[in-house]
Design a protein around this motif. Structure first.
Motif, PDB file in Angstrom:
ATOM      1  N   ARG A 128       0.833  -1.210   0.000  1.00 50.57           N
ATOM      2  CA  ARG A 128       0.000   0.000   0.000  1.00 50.57           C
ATOM      3  C   ARG A 128       0.864   1.254   0.000  1.00 50.57           C
ATOM      4  O   ARG A 128       0.487   2.290   0.562  1.00 50.57           O
ATOM      5  CB  ARG A 128      -0.925  -0.017   1.211  1.00 50.57           C
ATOM      6  N   LEU A 129       2.002   1.163  -0.645  1.00 47.53           N
ATOM      7  CA  LEU A 129       2.948   2.272  -0.656  1.00 47.53           C
ATOM      8  C   LEU A 129       2.413   3.454  -1.439  1.00 47.53           C
ATOM      9  O   LEU A 129       2.013   3.315  -2.591  1.00 47.53           O
ATOM     10  CB  LEU A 129       4.276   1.809  -1.257  1.00 47.53           C
ATOM     11  N   ARG A 130       2.444   4.626  -0.821  1.00 48.04           N
ATOM     12  CA  ARG A 130       2.032   5.856  -1.490  1.00 48.04           C
ATOM     13  C   ARG A 130       3.234   6.677  -1.955  1.00 48.04           C
ATOM     14  O   ARG A 130       3.121   7.498  -2.856  1.00 48.04           O
ATOM     15  CB  ARG A 130       1.163   6.704  -0.546  1.00 48.04           C
ATOM     16  N   GLU A 131       4.375   6.449  -1.302  1.00 50.05           N
ATOM     17  CA  GLU A 131       5.591   7.136  -1.685  1.00 50.05           C
ATOM     18  C   GLU A 131       6.781   6.297  -1.270  1.00 50.05           C
ATOM     19  O   GLU A 131       6.669   5.374  -0.461  1.00 50.05           O
ATOM     20  CB  GLU A 131       5.670   8.529  -1.049  1.00 50.05           C
ATOM     21  N   LEU A 132       7.937   6.636  -1.835  1.00 47.09           N
ATOM     22  CA  LEU A 132       9.184   5.958  -1.498  1.00 47.09           C
ATOM     23  C   LEU A 132      10.103   6.943  -0.793  1.00 47.09           C
ATOM     24  O   LEU A 132      10.128   8.130  -1.132  1.00 47.09           O
ATOM     25  CB  LEU A 132       9.878   5.444  -2.757  1.00 47.09           C
ATOM     26  N   PRO A 133      10.883   6.481   0.174  1.00 44.13           N
ATOM     27  CA  PRO A 133      11.826   7.407   0.817  1.00 44.13           C
ATOM     28  C   PRO A 133      12.928   7.796  -0.176  1.00 44.13           C
ATOM     29  O   PRO A 133      13.377   6.960  -0.973  1.00 44.13           O
ATOM     30  CB  PRO A 133      12.381   6.576   1.976  1.00 44.13           C
ATOM     31  N   PRO A 134      13.364   9.030  -0.157  1.00 48.34           N
ATOM     32  CA  PRO A 134      14.450   9.433  -1.060  1.00 48.34           C
ATOM     33  C   PRO A 134      15.695   8.568  -0.922  1.00 48.34           C
ATOM     34  O   PRO A 134      16.456   8.394  -1.880  1.00 48.34           O
ATOM     35  CB  PRO A 134      14.729  10.883  -0.650  1.00 48.34           C
ATOM     36  N   SER A 135      15.901   7.971   0.253  1.00 48.01           N
ATOM     37  CA  SER A 135      17.095   7.164   0.491  1.00 48.01           C
ATOM     38  C   SER A 135      17.136   5.914  -0.372  1.00 48.01           C
ATOM     39  O   SER A 135      18.186   5.272  -0.476  1.00 48.01           O
ATOM     40  CB  SER A 135      17.173   6.761   1.969  1.00 48.01           C
ATOM     41  N   ILE A 136      16.033   5.558  -1.009  1.00 46.53           N
ATOM     42  CA  ILE A 136      16.046   4.370  -1.866  1.00 46.53           C
ATOM     43  C   ILE A 136      17.040   4.566  -3.016  1.00 46.53           C
ATOM     44  O   ILE A 136      17.557   3.588  -3.572  1.00 46.53           O
ATOM     45  CB  ILE A 136      14.629   4.059  -2.390  1.00 46.53           C
ATOM     46  N   ALA A 137      17.334   5.810  -3.341  1.00 48.36           N
ATOM     47  CA  ALA A 137      18.301   6.096  -4.402  1.00 48.36           C
ATOM     48  C   ALA A 137      19.734   5.818  -3.971  1.00 48.36           C
ATOM     49  O   ALA A 137      20.658   5.898  -4.791  1.00 48.36           O
ATOM     50  CB  ALA A 137      18.167   7.551  -4.849  1.00 48.36           C
ATOM     51  N   ASP A 138      19.940   5.467  -2.697  1.00 44.95           N
ATOM     52  CA  ASP A 138      21.279   5.146  -2.199  1.00 44.95           C
ATOM     53  C   ASP A 138      21.620   3.675  -2.365  1.00 44.95           C
ATOM     54  O   ASP A 138      22.732   3.259  -2.001  1.00 44.95           O
ATOM     55  CB  ASP A 138      21.387   5.512  -0.716  1.00 44.95           C
ATOM     56  N   LEU A 139      20.703   2.872  -2.901  1.00 40.45           N
ATOM     57  CA  LEU A 139      20.938   1.429  -3.055  1.00 40.45           C
ATOM     58  C   LEU A 139      21.819   1.198  -4.279  1.00 40.45           C
ATOM     59  O   LEU A 139      21.352   0.798  -5.347  1.00 40.45           O
ATOM     60  CB  LEU A 139      19.603   0.690  -3.176  1.00 40.45           C
ATOM     61  N   ALA A 140      23.097   1.401  -4.091  1.00 42.08           N
ATOM     62  CA  ALA A 140      24.030   1.465  -5.222  1.00 42.08           C
ATOM     63  C   ALA A 140      24.184   0.141  -5.961  1.00 42.08           C
ATOM     64  O   ALA A 140      24.588   0.132  -7.126  1.00 42.08           O
ATOM     65  CB  ALA A 140      25.399   1.937  -4.733  1.00 42.08           C
ATOM     66  N   SER A 141      23.862  -0.989  -5.325  1.00 40.72           N
ATOM     67  CA  SER A 141      24.032  -2.295  -5.977  1.00 40.72           C
ATOM     68  C   SER A 141      22.739  -2.822  -6.587  1.00 40.72           C
ATOM     69  O   SER A 141      22.738  -3.902  -7.186  1.00 40.72           O
ATOM     70  CB  SER A 141      24.566  -3.316  -4.962  1.00 40.72           C
ATOM     71  N   LEU A 142      21.638  -2.073  -6.460  1.00 34.30           N
ATOM     72  CA  LEU A 142      20.336  -2.581  -6.870  1.00 34.30           C
ATOM     73  C   LEU A 142      20.248  -2.815  -8.372  1.00 34.30           C
ATOM     74  O   LEU A 142      20.596  -1.939  -9.170  1.00 34.30           O
ATOM     75  CB  LEU A 142      19.248  -1.595  -6.435  1.00 34.30           C
ATOM     76  N   GLN A 164      17.268  -4.902  -9.560  1.00 36.66           N
ATOM     77  CA  GLN A 164      15.854  -5.145  -9.857  1.00 36.66           C
ATOM     78  C   GLN A 164      14.989  -4.541  -8.762  1.00 36.66           C
ATOM     79  O   GLN A 164      15.216  -4.786  -7.574  1.00 36.66           O
ATOM     80  CB  GLN A 164      15.595  -6.656  -9.967  1.00 36.66           C
ATOM     81  N   LEU A 165      14.000  -3.759  -9.176  1.00 41.35           N
ATOM     82  CA  LEU A 165      13.078  -3.104  -8.242  1.00 41.35           C
ATOM     83  C   LEU A 165      11.659  -3.321  -8.733  1.00 41.35           C
ATOM     84  O   LEU A 165      11.279  -2.864  -9.809  1.00 41.35           O
ATOM     85  CB  LEU A 165      13.392  -1.606  -8.150  1.00 41.35           C
ATOM     86  N   ASP A 166      10.865  -4.051  -7.941  1.00 39.14           N
ATOM     87  CA  ASP A 166       9.494  -4.401  -8.311  1.00 39.14           C
ATOM     88  C   ASP A 166       8.531  -3.657  -7.402  1.00 39.14           C
ATOM     89  O   ASP A 166       8.474  -3.915  -6.193  1.00 39.14           O
ATOM     90  CB  ASP A 166       9.291  -5.911  -8.187  1.00 39.14           C
ATOM     91  N   LEU A 167       7.782  -2.721  -7.977  1.00 38.70           N
ATOM     92  CA  LEU A 167       6.838  -1.884  -7.230  1.00 38.70           C
ATOM     93  C   LEU A 167       5.415  -2.027  -7.764  1.00 38.70           C
ATOM     94  O   LEU A 167       4.578  -1.148  -7.567  1.00 38.70           O
ATOM     95  CB  LEU A 167       7.288  -0.427  -7.308  1.00 38.70           C
ATOM     96  N   ARG A 168       5.141  -3.112  -8.422  1.00 34.19           N
ATOM     97  CA  ARG A 168       3.802  -3.347  -8.972  1.00 34.19           C
ATOM     98  C   ARG A 168       2.710  -3.266  -7.896  1.00 34.19           C
ATOM     99  O   ARG A 168       2.932  -3.593  -6.737  1.00 34.19           O
ATOM    100  CB  ARG A 168       3.726  -4.751  -9.581  1.00 34.19           C
ATOM    101  N   ASP A 169       1.525  -2.869  -8.318  1.00 33.94           N
ATOM    102  CA  ASP A 169       0.330  -2.987  -7.487  1.00 33.94           C
ATOM    103  C   ASP A 169       0.472  -2.278  -6.144  1.00 33.94           C
ATOM    104  O   ASP A 169       0.190  -2.838  -5.081  1.00 33.94           O
ATOM    105  CB  ASP A 169      -0.034  -4.458  -7.257  1.00 33.94           C
ATOM    106  N   ASN A 170       0.926  -1.025  -6.198  1.00 34.23           N
ATOM    107  CA  ASN A 170       0.936  -0.178  -5.016  1.00 34.23           C
ATOM    108  C   ASN A 170       0.073   1.051  -5.292  1.00 34.23           C
ATOM    109  O   ASN A 170      -0.772   1.023  -6.186  1.00 34.23           O
ATOM    110  CB  ASN A 170       2.375   0.188  -4.643  1.00 34.23           C
ATOM    111  N   GLN A 171       0.289   2.128  -4.546  1.00 29.82           N
ATOM    112  CA  GLN A 171      -0.517   3.339  -4.706  1.00 29.82           C
ATOM    113  C   GLN A 171       0.371   4.561  -4.925  1.00 29.82           C
ATOM    114  O   GLN A 171       0.041   5.669  -4.529  1.00 29.82           O
ATOM    115  CB  GLN A 171      -1.396   3.531  -3.461  1.00 29.82           C
ATOM    116  N   LEU A 172       1.492   4.344  -5.603  1.00 32.87           N
ATOM    117  CA  LEU A 172       2.469   5.409  -5.795  1.00 32.87           C
ATOM    118  C   LEU A 172       1.931   6.483  -6.744  1.00 32.87           C
ATOM    119  O   LEU A 172       1.559   6.200  -7.872  1.00 32.87           O
ATOM    120  CB  LEU A 172       3.766   4.840  -6.362  1.00 32.87           C
ATOM    121  N   ALA A 173       1.948   7.719  -6.267  1.00 32.13           N
ATOM    122  CA  ALA A 173       1.546   8.840  -7.113  1.00 32.13           C
ATOM    123  C   ALA A 173       2.749   9.593  -7.652  1.00 32.13           C
ATOM    124  O   ALA A 173       2.596  10.446  -8.528  1.00 32.13           O
ATOM    125  CB  ALA A 173       0.650   9.795  -6.321  1.00 32.13           C
TER     126      ALA A 173
END
Length: 315
Positions: free
Chosen positions: A229-243, A245-254
């Motif tokens: 039920r995620l509506r937003e992501l923390p800005p710190s997610i951009a610090d995941l330097a080794s990432l 694959q990121l799967d954010l399907r079926d949430n509530q992100l605006a």
């Protein structure tokens, strides 16, 4: 290793007393008498039979695999030399107290049973590297799980957990954590202390937000958050330097934070959110971007740049 697997056996033939390994997977065996007469036996594979009780084992057995039988009770104590035990896919409703005294165990699989509780004594398994408790009826993760020396994986999927203890942060050598298909509404900030985590699966929970500490998971390559039920992501997610694959399907992100610093991300799945716009920069190494079932107002310029680099974009 004596291999008698998949032969439709209902009884065992005579076995040499010097046998060190026996494989009888996929037969029709309802019991395994006589194993105690094999003093050299170290490994027994008996998955997918019709066993209703644990066979009486020789005293120095090190590996026992009983997955997919009909064992409702583990019965008498197993040899203290045991290093690997797989008893998933049976009818277990509880684990006996003696199980937590097997201090040489390195892997324990009790998945696909009907366990409802775990005792604090689980922390006695001081050599455990792999633990699978998925697909049970557990409603709480004991804090003592954080005291285990887990390195390879921890499967806790498909139970009834509503929260994860802060003690999970002490699992700083763990590579894979699966908490999918539970009822988690939040994650502890100590999640960011799991410095060795390579893959984190959290899909199909009730998460409305992520702790900002998630950005400290510098080794993380896969992050799976579908169906929350995620509506937003923390800005710190951009610090995941080794990432990767990121799967954010079926949430509530605006909206999305700036993800341009995720230089190794190759797959980004944003299907079925509430996105109307995209940030000016997206990960430059993207190979696939899935935006289906969003309603973007127009064609963001960033998509043209990604196409020019060869990224597959689905809208």
């Amino acid at each position: 290793m004596i291999d008698l697997a998949w032969r439709s056996l209902t009884t065992l033939p005579p076995l040499p007393s010097e046998a060190t390994g026996l494989r009888v997977d996929g037969n029709r065996l309802a019991s395994l008498p006589g194993l105690s007469a094999l003093p050299s036996l170290r490994v027994l594979h008996a998955d997918g039979n019709r066993l209703t009780t644990v066979p009486r084992c020789p005293p120095y057995l090190e590996e026992l695999y009983l997955y997919g039988n009909a064992i409702a009770d583990l019965g008498d104590p197993l040899p203290p030399t045991l290093r690997h035990l797989s008893a998933g896919g049976n009818g277990l409703t509880e684990a006996p107290a003696w199980l937590w005294s097997l201090d040489r165990l390195e892997s324990l699989n009790l998945a696909e049973n009907a366990l409802t509780t775990l005792p604090p004594g689980i922390s006695n398994l001081r050599r455990l590297r792999m633990l699978d408790l998925g697909h049970n009826r557990l409603d709480a993760i004991p804090a003592e799980v954080g005291d285990l020396p887990l390195t390879d994986y921890l499967y806790l999927s498909d139970n009834g957990f509503t929260e994860a203890p802060a003690s999970l942060g002490r699992l700083d050598r763990l590579a894979y954590l699966n908490l999918t298909d539970n009822r988690l509404t939040s994650l502890p900030s100590s999640l960011g202390d799991m410095a060795s985590l390579v893959e984190l699966r959290l899909y199909n929970n009730r998460l409305a937000e992520l702790p900002s500490s998630i950005g400290r998971l510098g080794a993380l390559r896969e992050l799976h958050l579908k169906g929350n039920r995620l509506r937003e992501l923390p800005p710190s997610i951009a610090d995941l330097a080794s990432l990767r694959q990121l799967d954010l399907r079926d949430n509530q992100l605006a909206g999305l934070p700036d993800l341009g610093r995720l230089h190794r991300l190759t797959h980004l799945d944003l299907r079925n959110n509430r996105l109307r716009t995209l940030p000016d920069t997206l990960p430059p190494a993207l190979e696939k971007l899935d935006l289906r079932w969003n309603k973007l107002d127009d064609e963001p310029p960033v998509l043209s740049r990604l196409r020019d680099r060869g990224c597959v974009i689905l809208r």
